[in-house]
Design an enzyme around this catalytic site. Structure first.
Site, PDB file in Angstrom:
ATOM      1  N   HIS A  18      -0.763   2.761   3.944  1.00 25.25           N
ATOM      2  CA  HIS A  18      -0.185   3.706   4.896  1.00 25.25           C
ATOM      3  C   HIS A  18      -1.276   4.198   5.834  1.00 25.25           C
ATOM      4  CE1 HIS A  18      -1.212   7.828   2.842  1.00 25.25           C
ATOM      5  NE2 HIS A  18      -2.221   7.019   2.813  1.00 25.25           N
ATOM      6  N   CYS A  26      -7.772   9.300   7.713  1.00 22.35           N
ATOM      7  CA  CYS A  26      -6.552   8.632   7.214  1.00 22.35           C
ATOM      8  C   CYS A  26      -5.702   8.017   8.318  1.00 22.35           C
ATOM      9  CB  CYS A  26      -5.720   9.611   6.396  1.00 22.35           C
ATOM     10  SG  CYS A  26      -6.600  10.205   4.939  1.00 22.35           S
ATOM     11  N   HIS A  30      -4.954   2.067   5.418  1.00 22.58           N
ATOM     12  CA  HIS A  30      -5.665   1.968   4.137  1.00 22.58           C
ATOM     13  C   HIS A  30      -4.654   1.999   2.990  1.00 22.58           C
ATOM     14  CE1 HIS A  30      -5.062   6.276   4.682  1.00 22.58           C
ATOM     15  NE2 HIS A  30      -5.120   6.374   3.356  1.00 22.58           N
ATOM     16  N   HIS A  32      -3.584   2.753  -1.388  1.00 20.23           N
ATOM     17  CA  HIS A  32      -3.777   3.539  -2.606  1.00 20.23           C
ATOM     18  C   HIS A  32      -3.052   2.849  -3.749  1.00 20.23           C
ATOM     19  CE1 HIS A  32      -5.224   7.152  -0.504  1.00 20.23           C
ATOM     20  NE2 HIS A  32      -4.283   6.920   0.391  1.00 20.23           N
ATOM     21  N   HIS A  69       3.351  -3.047  -3.212  1.00 21.35           N
ATOM     22  CA  HIS A  69       2.760  -4.075  -2.341  1.00 21.35           C
ATOM     23  C   HIS A  69       3.448  -4.137  -0.979  1.00 21.35           C
ATOM     24  CE1 HIS A  69       0.657  -5.146  -5.977  1.00 21.35           C
ATOM     25  NE2 HIS A  69      -0.093  -5.984  -5.300  1.00 21.35           N
ATOM     26  N   GLU A 140      -1.631  10.132  -5.561  1.00 22.46           N
ATOM     27  CA  GLU A 140      -2.251   9.245  -4.577  1.00 22.46           C
ATOM     28  C   GLU A 140      -3.641   8.972  -5.141  1.00 22.46           C
ATOM     29  OE1 GLU A 140      -1.479   9.834  -0.026  1.00 22.46           O
ATOM     30  OE2 GLU A 140      -3.545  10.383  -0.433  1.00 22.46           O
TER      31      GLU A 140
HETATM   32 ZN   LIG Z   1      -4.027   7.562   2.200  1.00 21.91          ZN
END
Ligand SMILES: [Zn+2]
Length: 152
Positions: A18, A26, A30, A32, A69, A140
Site C-alpha cells: 500500500h 509511507c 511498500h 507489510h 499478496h 501492521e
Molecule cells: Zn505501510
C-alpha cells in the site's frame, strides 16, 4: 465475556502493499505482513457458546484470502481501464494489473481504515443474537495494531 482470535497465533496473516499519500515516508509503495485479530463479546447460548470459533474463523479466512499478496488501493481516485488500475498520487503514476489489486472503499489504506473495513465485513458475516460487540484488530507488522469496535 468474549472470544478472542489472535491472527499471529491462528495464522490469519496476509502480505500486501500500500501507500499513504502525502505521508513523507509511507507515500512510497511498500509492503507489510499484516495480521487480523477478532474479539467477539456476548452472552452464551444454551450450548455454552457465544458463537462457534469456526464461524468467526471462516469469515476471517475469506478476508485474509482476498487481501493476501495484493496491492491495496482506495476505491476513490483510481482509474480502471483495460484490466489495469492506475493511480496518480503526489505526482507519481502507478499502473497495476487489475488482478493484483483490491480496491477498498476507504479514504486511505491505513491500519485504522483497514480495520474499519474488515469490521463491517465481519459484522455482516457472523451476526447472531448472542453477540453484543465485535472488535477487530489489524497489525501492521509485529507489535503495532489498530483496533475498532462496533456494538450490535
Ligand atoms: Zn505501510
Amino acid at each position: 465475556m468474549y472470544l478472542s482470535i489472535d491472527g499471529w497465533k491462528s495464522n490469519f496473516t496476509f502480505s500486501a502493499c500500500h501507500m499513504i499519500p502525502a505521508h513523507k515516508k509511507c507515500s512510497r509503495l511498500h509492503g507489510h505482513t499484516y495480521a487480523l485479530h477478532a474479539r467477539i463479546h456476548g452472552k452464551q447460548d444454551k450450548s455454552g457458546m457465544i458463537v462457534d470459533f469456526a464461524v468467526v474463523k471462516d469469515a476471517m479466512r475469506k478476508i485474509v484470502d482476498k487481501l493476501d499478496h495484493r496491492v491495496l488501493l482506495p476505491k476513490k481516485g483510481v482509474v480502471k481501464e483495460k484490466n489495469e488500475v492506475t493511480i496518480i498520487e503526489d505526482g507519481k503514476r502507478y499502473v497495476f494489473p487489475e488482478t493484483d489489486v483490491v480496491l477498498i472503499d476507504v479514504p486511505s489504506l491505513t491500519a485504522e481504515n483497514l480495520a474499519k473495513y474488515v469490521l463491517e465485513k465481519i459484522c455482516k458475516e457472523i451476526k447472531n443474537e448472542n453477540i453484543s460487540e465485535i472488535e477487530i484488530g489489524i497489525s501492521e507488522g509485529w507489535g503495532q495494531d489498530a483496533w475498532v469496535s462496533k456494538s450490535l
